[in-house]
Design an enzyme around this catalytic site. Structure first.
Site, short mmCIF file in Angstrom:
data_model
loop_
_atom_site.label_atom_id
_atom_site.label_comp_id
_atom_site.label_asym_id
_atom_site.label_seq_id
_atom_site.Cartn_x
_atom_site.Cartn_y
_atom_site.Cartn_z
N HIS A 225 0.84 -1.21 0.00
CA HIS A 225 0.00 0.00 0.00
C HIS A 225 0.87 1.25 0.00
O HIS A 225 1.78 1.38 0.82
CB HIS A 225 -0.95 -0.02 1.21
CG HIS A 225 -1.99 -1.08 1.10
ND1 HIS A 225 -2.32 -1.92 2.14
CD2 HIS A 225 -2.78 -1.45 0.04
CE1 HIS A 225 -3.27 -2.75 1.73
NE2 HIS A 225 -3.57 -2.48 0.46
N ALA A 226 0.54 2.16 -0.91
CA ALA A 226 1.42 3.28 -1.21
C ALA A 226 1.66 4.21 -0.02
O ALA A 226 2.77 4.67 0.20
CB ALA A 226 0.84 4.06 -2.39
N GLU B 290 1.61 3.75 3.18
CA GLU B 290 2.14 3.18 4.42
C GLU B 290 3.67 3.27 4.40
O GLU B 290 4.38 2.27 4.30
CB GLU B 290 1.60 1.75 4.59
CG GLU B 290 0.07 1.75 4.66
CD GLU B 290 -0.60 0.39 4.42
OE1 GLU B 290 0.09 -0.64 4.39
OE2 GLU B 290 -1.84 0.38 4.28
N ARG C 143 -3.49 4.86 -1.82
CA ARG C 143 -3.28 3.50 -1.30
C ARG C 143 -3.03 2.44 -2.40
O ARG C 143 -2.22 1.55 -2.25
CB ARG C 143 -4.54 3.09 -0.51
CG ARG C 143 -4.68 1.62 -0.16
CD ARG C 143 -5.95 1.41 0.66
NE ARG C 143 -6.37 0.03 0.78
CZ ARG C 143 -6.11 -0.75 1.85
NH1 ARG C 143 -5.37 -0.28 2.84
NH2 ARG C 143 -6.57 -1.97 1.91
N HIS D 55 2.84 -3.87 6.53
CA HIS D 55 1.88 -2.76 6.34
C HIS D 55 1.93 -1.85 7.56
O HIS D 55 2.69 -2.08 8.49
CB HIS D 55 0.46 -3.32 6.20
CG HIS D 55 0.23 -4.12 4.95
ND1 HIS D 55 -0.50 -3.63 3.89
CD2 HIS D 55 0.63 -5.36 4.58
CE1 HIS D 55 -0.54 -4.55 2.93
NE2 HIS D 55 0.14 -5.61 3.33
N TYR E 158 -10.39 -7.36 10.33
CA TYR E 158 -11.69 -7.43 9.64
C TYR E 158 -11.55 -8.47 8.54
O TYR E 158 -10.45 -8.77 8.11
CB TYR E 158 -12.09 -6.07 9.03
CG TYR E 158 -10.94 -5.27 8.44
CD1 TYR E 158 -10.26 -5.70 7.31
CD2 TYR E 158 -10.54 -4.06 9.02
CE1 TYR E 158 -9.21 -4.95 6.78
CE2 TYR E 158 -9.49 -3.31 8.50
CZ TYR E 158 -8.83 -3.77 7.38
OH TYR E 158 -7.80 -3.05 6.86
N GLU F 299 1.15 -5.16 10.79
CA GLU F 299 0.66 -3.78 10.74
C GLU F 299 1.51 -3.03 11.75
O GLU F 299 1.33 -3.21 12.96
CB GLU F 299 -0.82 -3.73 11.16
CG GLU F 299 -1.78 -4.21 10.07
CD GLU F 299 -2.37 -3.07 9.28
OE1 GLU F 299 -1.62 -2.41 8.52
OE2 GLU F 299 -3.57 -2.82 9.41
O1 DDK Z 1 -4.98 -4.91 3.55
C1 DDK Z 1 -5.45 -4.49 4.61
O2 DDK Z 1 -6.53 -3.92 4.66
C2 DDK Z 1 -4.67 -4.66 5.88
C3 DDK Z 1 -3.34 -4.03 5.80
SE1 DDK Z 1 -3.44 -2.14 5.42
C4 DDK Z 1 -4.42 -6.12 6.21
C5 DDK Z 1 -5.66 -6.93 6.29
C6 DDK Z 1 -5.40 -8.32 6.87
C7 DDK Z 1 -4.57 -9.19 6.03
C8 DDK Z 1 -5.22 -9.44 4.71
N1 DDK Z 1 -5.01 -10.74 4.25
ZN ZN Z 2 -1.55 -1.96 3.98
ZN ZN Z 3 -3.01 -1.16 7.46
#
Ligand code: DDK
Ligand code: ZN
Ligand code: ZN
Length: 416
Positions: free
Chosen positions: A175-176, A178, A233, A303, A355, A377
């Site tokens: 993601h750009a 981050e 992003r 991330h 989520y 994260e």
């Molecule tokens: O992609 C996302 O929304 C977050 C990182 Se910004 C991670 C979500 C959980 C792991 C996805 N397989």
């Molecule tokens: Zn991300």
């Molecule tokens: Zn994230």
């Protein structure tokens, strides 16, 4: 004259930088279904940029929601907050000021720095110089080009060997916006090279295994966040028929693709793309991992923000077959991370911990057979969010090194 005027306008358009004066970041605290509905309605009627969760599709009760609101919609947001009685805080009073405050006050060095958010140009020359500096420990290979034609280079760290070694794959910058993520990959490469032969764990790791590092996955997006819009992003791919640009690379992998926690709307920040691996960057990485499937024992993706260490699954609430082992390793890694500065991480499967989100790289790698598959994260938990100050690059990278080394040591110990 008209021609000149035309080129003048094009030049202005190309040089355009999105500014965020007076725009705020709110943390909303929905505790009733009506609150969730109110946020969803808001998202439908105005342009809100979801920071956490990453889009309106992912909203649920009792989970804080961080949103960035343009100045012109502030009155409306205050009215809705008042009417619904929802609690909230203001995380960032003025986003433009926060963006400008992110860089430390030292003059911008012309050279690459491990404690700065380097531009893609600087990272690209760093890749070239570092990989030619120590040919006994590092080599590079281009795995393909991005949509806009930039080369995606994977660095291979490890003592040169005549036989193929088992390996770990790690990527940063899916993601750009981050920015701490690519900073970590650069830090990791530097640390690996400078501690080999001095730190027994790193020495043993690089003797027995190789670590593939992709410093920036979504290079086009990353470059765009430096030059035009800090909050971008997605990728930068275009398709005729839609005026919206890019797809979310972490929704574009072929793992329960677009079934849950992803959007089929090309304008959404969690757009899953037109088909699995429609994004060339995703295809390049997936092809590389498929080609090296027999040697890749772990997949790590970096991330920000939220301070979480996640593992499969995100496309379903079902537990992974290796759930208890993955959890045990994640908890060990989080404890190692915390031992340095006390930073607390939560670990667990993606769907239940953050989520549901289908099409992620970790789930895809796991289902391919890469058992130790983790999504970090990094810092923080929302004080600065994506705008983590440069003064936090060093401590964040130092503590994250401990977690990544913990996972690597575990994988290494369980190779045979
Ligand atoms: O992609 C996302 O929304 C977050 C990182 Se910004 C991670 C979500 C959980 C792991 C996805 N397989
Ligand atoms: Zn991300
Ligand atoms: Zn994230």
């Amino acid at each position: 004259m008209k021609v000149l005027l035309f080129f003048g306008l094009v030049a202005v358009a190309l040089a355009e930088v999105t500014r965020f004066e007076g725009e705020k970041v709110f943390r909303l605290k929905p505790v009733l279904d009506e609150h969730v509905t109110a946020i969803k309605e808001l998202a439908k009627s105005i342009e809100v940029d979801f920071w956490s969760p990453d889009s309106a599709e992912l909203l649920t009760i009792d989970i804080d929601v961080d949103i960035h609101v343009p100045a012109m919609y502030l009155d409306m947001v205050y009215t809705i907050l008042q009417q619904s009685g929802m609690e909230y805080e203001i995380l960032i009073e003025d986003l433009q000021a926060a963006i400008e405050g992110q860089a430390d006050n030292k003059p911008t060095p012309r050279a690459h720095s491990y404690t700065k958010y380097n531009s893609w140009d600087k990272i690209q020359s760093w890749i070239a110089s570092i990989s030619s500096s120590n040919s006994a420990l590092i080599s590079k290979q281009v795995i393909g080009n991005t949509y806009e034609g930039r080369p995606m280079t994977v660095l291979k760290l490890g003592k040169r060997s005549s036989s193929t070694k088992p390996a770990i794959f790690m990527d940063c910058g899916i993601h750009a916006r981050e920015w701490i993520s690519p900073a970590f990959c650069q830090w990791f490469v530097k640390e690996a090279l400078s501690t080999y032969g001095r730190d027994s764990q790193m020495t043993s790791l690089l003797n027995q295994m190789d670590v593939f590092v992709l410093p920036v996955f979504n290079i086009d997006g990353y470059d765009f966040t430096h030059k035009s819009n800090r909050m971008w992003r997605k990728t930068r791919s275009r398709k005729s028929g839609s005026s919206c640009i890019g797809a979310d690379p972490n929704r574009n992998f072929n793992a329960g693709w677009c079934t849950l926690g992803a959007s089929s709307n090309p304008c959404s920040d969690t757009f899953c793309g037109y088909s699995p691996e429609s994004e060339i960057e995703v295809k390049n990485v997936a092809n590389f991992i498929r080609r090296n499937k027999s040697i890749i024992k772990a997949y790590i993706t970096i991330h920000s923000y939220s301070q979480l260490l996640l593992f499969p699954y995100s496309y379903t609430y079902d537990l992974a077959a290796d759930h208890s082992e993955l959890l045990k390793v994640a908890q060990g890694a989080s404890a190692a991370l915390r031992s340095l500065y006390g930073t607390r991480y939560t670990s667990g499967p993606g769907a239940a911990t953050i989520y549901p989100a289908a099409g992620g790289s970790d789930d895809w790698a796991y289902d391919l057979g890469v058992k130790y598959s983790y999504t970090f994260e990094l810092r923080d938990t929302g004080r600065y969010g994506f705008l983590l100050p440069e003064s936090q690059i060093k401590p964040t990278c130092e503590e994250t090194m401990l977690a990544v080394k913990y996972i690597a040591a575990y994988v290494q110990k369980n190779l045979y």
